[in-house]
Design a protein around this motif. Sequence first.
Motif, PDB file in Angstrom:
ATOM      1  N   ALA A  76       6.945   2.428  -0.023  1.00 39.79           N
ATOM      2  CA  ALA A  76       7.319   1.778   1.347  1.00 39.79           C
ATOM      3  C   ALA A  76       9.148   1.685   1.402  1.00 39.79           C
ATOM      4  N   GLY A 127      -2.058 -13.317  10.648  1.00 39.68           N
ATOM      5  CA  GLY A 127      -3.418 -13.547  10.379  1.00 39.68           C
ATOM      6  C   GLY A 127      -4.101 -12.437   9.757  1.00 39.68           C
ATOM      7  N   ARG A 128      -3.543 -11.289   9.842  1.00 39.87           N
ATOM      8  CA  ARG A 128      -4.174 -10.064   9.293  1.00 39.87           C
ATOM      9  C   ARG A 128      -3.642  -9.528   8.259  1.00 39.87           C
ATOM     10  N   ASN A 129      -4.345  -8.541   7.563  1.00 34.63           N
ATOM     11  CA  ASN A 129      -3.851  -7.774   6.626  1.00 34.63           C
ATOM     12  C   ASN A 129      -3.564  -6.369   7.261  1.00 34.63           C
ATOM     13  N   PRO A 167     -12.938  -6.744   0.313  1.00 34.23           N
ATOM     14  CA  PRO A 167     -12.544  -7.983  -0.191  1.00 34.23           C
ATOM     15  C   PRO A 167     -12.692  -8.228  -1.699  1.00 34.23           C
ATOM     16  N   THR A 206     -12.293  -6.227  -4.235  1.00 33.02           N
ATOM     17  CA  THR A 206     -11.401  -5.428  -4.999  1.00 33.02           C
ATOM     18  C   THR A 206     -10.908  -6.345  -6.186  1.00 33.02           C
ATOM     19  N   THR A 220      -0.168  -4.272   9.632  1.00 39.11           N
ATOM     20  CA  THR A 220       1.361  -4.145   9.954  1.00 39.11           C
ATOM     21  C   THR A 220       1.649  -3.495  11.342  1.00 39.11           C
ATOM     22  N   ARG A 264      -5.752  -4.678  -6.868  1.00 40.92           N
ATOM     23  CA  ARG A 264      -5.120  -5.374  -5.722  1.00 40.92           C
ATOM     24  C   ARG A 264      -3.699  -5.191  -5.777  1.00 40.92           C
ATOM     25  N   GLU A 321       2.631   0.226  -3.231  1.00 43.12           N
ATOM     26  CA  GLU A 321       2.864   0.351  -1.974  1.00 43.12           C
ATOM     27  C   GLU A 321       3.925   0.017  -1.620  1.00 43.12           C
ATOM     28  N   ARG A 322       4.650  -1.175  -1.908  1.00 43.92           N
ATOM     29  CA  ARG A 322       5.836  -1.473  -1.490  1.00 43.92           C
ATOM     30  C   ARG A 322       6.890  -0.566  -2.169  1.00 43.92           C
ATOM     31  N   ASP A 359      -8.283  -8.551  -8.415  1.00 40.56           N
ATOM     32  CA  ASP A 359      -7.087  -8.830  -8.271  1.00 40.56           C
ATOM     33  C   ASP A 359      -6.182  -7.949  -8.879  1.00 40.56           C
ATOM     34  N   TRP A 405      -3.322   4.581   1.487  1.00 42.20           N
ATOM     35  CA  TRP A 405      -3.424   5.173   2.719  1.00 42.20           C
ATOM     36  C   TRP A 405      -5.080   5.396   2.836  1.00 42.20           C
ATOM     37  N   LYS A 406      -5.767   5.709   1.865  1.00 39.55           N
ATOM     38  CA  LYS A 406      -7.042   5.968   1.821  1.00 39.55           C
ATOM     39  C   LYS A 406      -7.880   4.654   2.423  1.00 39.55           C
ATOM     40  N   TRP A 407      -7.402   3.427   2.240  1.00 39.23           N
ATOM     41  CA  TRP A 407      -7.913   2.170   2.633  1.00 39.23           C
ATOM     42  C   TRP A 407      -7.583   1.552   4.062  1.00 39.23           C
TER      43      TRP A 407
END
Lengths: 91, 91, 91, 91, 91, 91, 91, 91, 91, 91
Positions: free
Chosen positions: D31, D48-50, D13, D15, D52, D20, D27-28, D17, D74-76
């Motif tokens: 993807a 409600g969650r980070n 949390p 990290t 997928t 992030r 990431e996008r 901004d 991926w590492k996280w």
Amino acid sequence: MEFLVRTENLLPPDTPDETREQLRKAERARATQLREAGVLKRLWRVPGRNATIGLYEAQDPAALHDALVSLPMWKWMDISVEALATHPQEQ
Amino acid sequence: MEFLVRTENLLPPDTPDETREQLRKAERARATQLREAGVLKRLWRVPGRNATIGLYEAQDPAALHDALVSLPMWKWMDISVEALATHPQEQ
Amino acid sequence: MEFLVRTENLLPPDTPDETREQLRKAERARATQLREAGVLKRLWRVPGRNATIGLYEAQDPAALHDALVSLPMWKWMDISVEALATHPQEQ
Amino acid sequence: MEFLVRTENLLPPDTPDETREQLRKAERARATQLREAGVLKRLWRVPGRNATIGLYEAQDPAALHDALVSLPMWKWMDISVEALATHPQEQ
Amino acid sequence: MEFLVRTENLLPPDTPDETREQLRKAERARATQLREAGVLKRLWRVPGRNATIGLYEAQDPAALHDALVSLPMWKWMDISVEALATHPQEQ
Amino acid sequence: MEFLVRTENLLPPDTPDETREQLRKAERARATQLREAGVLKRLWRVPGRNATIGLYEAQDPAALHDALVSLPMWKWMDISVEALATHPQEQ
Amino acid sequence: MEFLVRTENLLPPDTPDETREQLRKAERARATQLREAGVLKRLWRVPGRNATIGLYEAQDPAALHDALVSLPMWKWMDISVEALATHPQEQ
Amino acid sequence: MEFLVRTENLLPPDTPDETREQLRKAERARATQLREAGVLKRLWRVPGRNATIGLYEAQDPAALHDALVSLPMWKWMDISVEALATHPQEQ
Amino acid sequence: MEFLVRTENLLPPDTPDETREQLRKAERARATQLREAGVLKRLWRVPGRNATIGLYEAQDPAALHDALVSLPMWKWMDISVEALATHPQEQ
Amino acid sequence: MEFLVRTENLLPPDTPDETREQLRKAERARATQLREAGVLKRLWRVPGRNATIGLYEAQDPAALHDALVSLPMWKWMDISVEALATHPQEQ
């Protein structure tokens, strides 16, 4: 549609009191907005824990997600959601 | 809205083959109807098990519940449902 | 005080339809009484399952227990109860 | 073959901004490439969650592994994979 | 591709010895066929249990599913499957 | 005797790339030695995770323990071991 | 090598007392033989349950499996086994 | 020493009312004896369930085991026991 | 009375080797004392883990607690204890 | 009404001894107050752990929550609460 939402607040114990208080105020302000918008319908505490159980209403899971992410504490919260089906007894 | 639906079929192993076959045919017929109605969008088998993972679409959880209960095997199935939120990448 | 109550109905799949129907009617009749008495405040279905999530109010856990045991399906139900604490936001 | 892939994003949390946001963009972008290559077929959010749930297609588990490892987050991420069997109803 | 397959045999303890013996022989015969076909590559017992861990090879999860369902004990077995990715050290 | 060994590598995501690379090389070198010594017989990746499933052979659990502790990544690994019993079909 | 063995005895509650008593005597007789053979080294009860924790010694997991299967109650027992590594402090 | 004892009563739902009543009376009679002997110190119901939480005192786990086995419902009960250590605050 | 004690050592992987070595020596010294006092009767390693299973004897749970807390590694250990009942076969 | 309260104290192992001692004293002082107020009725240690099981009495879950939050260690404690129903045997 309605959702049952559990939150566990994982804010680290060593968070400075000032930061904690600011977050708590912002959280409450945002919760009040969600309440006024009819999204947050009921809220309970899980006794003994920094955790809540809430009854939410939203158009769909994506709208609920947006509402939950808008909470200032969201980054520190572990949230689980259950979609609820209206029971025929209540219709 | 879309749902991820897991089913475990707990039909007892000593069910007569004829009953089992009747149920399976009725199940497939009803599944075909749900597919044609756009409710059942994809269906997979969990390899090695009498179990499936399905992608469903329904107006709300109550409508999904009615669709699942309409399956002839429903009484013997252990079902769990997850409401899915559309990902912004897909909008 | 309020309680969140989950029930899983484990009535065997081979229960005769008549028995099942009788139990269901008796269950609904008793639920209506509990609702009128202010004990059962909300009831939802867990989509896909013969299961419910309910919001109950009772004077204490013993009174809640008596209300739940009075349900005709009780012997076949696996029930779990969480005591809820009023959230300060709601006071 | 198809796979059901769950990811939980455990990025801390605290990290910054900026970091992030950089990670999210990368990431996008990755993807999108996987989507165009036919590897990532559908993607949902767990409300409600980070987190997928994704439907992937790859030649085998090793190819899927390489695709997932290529994600900048991926590492996280805590990832779990289920191999799906085509259901005879879909053939 | 390779799969790790766990089986728990839930044949009821009160199964007549003769039935049990017939099933066991049929099971072994079918396992031998799968072994000769290169599908069943290794098989171990979980010590103390009527359970096995097996290393299987099949074209895809659907082919593995068909192989497992062909086992005479299948109806009584609780099976879980993990798809394995070749490790780069082995290439 | 043979063992099924699962490893989850918990090396922190913020480990410097250089350290990570050094550890990975050392890990692979030691794994190669264990392979040549007949201790590590097969190794798979759990797809999507920094995790492995391995088939090991050692004289007894203490010898296996020594082999696993000798891996440079050991301090960061969460390892679980199952002792395997030779299946009569393989004798 | 040594093993920690947990057993849960799932003999149905409605087993006739005579059958239960016969099985218990046969179980004890076989356990005494295993004790004399040095296979069963210690045996405890899990308080309140029809369950035991035992310390066994056997040449390998397959030999342990054979010893456990030889117990007359085996068909009704849910058994889990952990292989123990000698601790350097004890050498 | 003191123990926390949880019991889940698994008496089948289709047990005749007469048998159930006889068992319940015998259970209560035996519980009263254990109470008078100072073994059963407190007893609570888990709300909504046919389950109890009890505070027991016995010389050692074997004595507690004998007390629990002496309950007429024992064969149908799933029991778990925790040994409690006196807290220094109470000395 | 006897206890089965499991320990998981959670000392952080980045603990300096010197600190780790000091703690390990102190741990072993204290363990030797407990062994000589008849408190620690047997000790095994859980293969692959920084974990142990031990057989302890103490007058009661409070005395066992004091013995475990006296271990220099205690602050970093996740410990679970089971009270064991002497089995009638051993009396 | 009565509650069974479990606490796990997660104070980091590297907390300075002085801080730890101050917290422990403050904790004990507050616990004594709760005891004198009739809120904390019994307290046990879970052997081997920095954990307790307590029997509390409070007017309702919200009052219990306030009592638990008033403990100086609360921020570091993982707490779970069970509401207890008076057993008819005790009335």
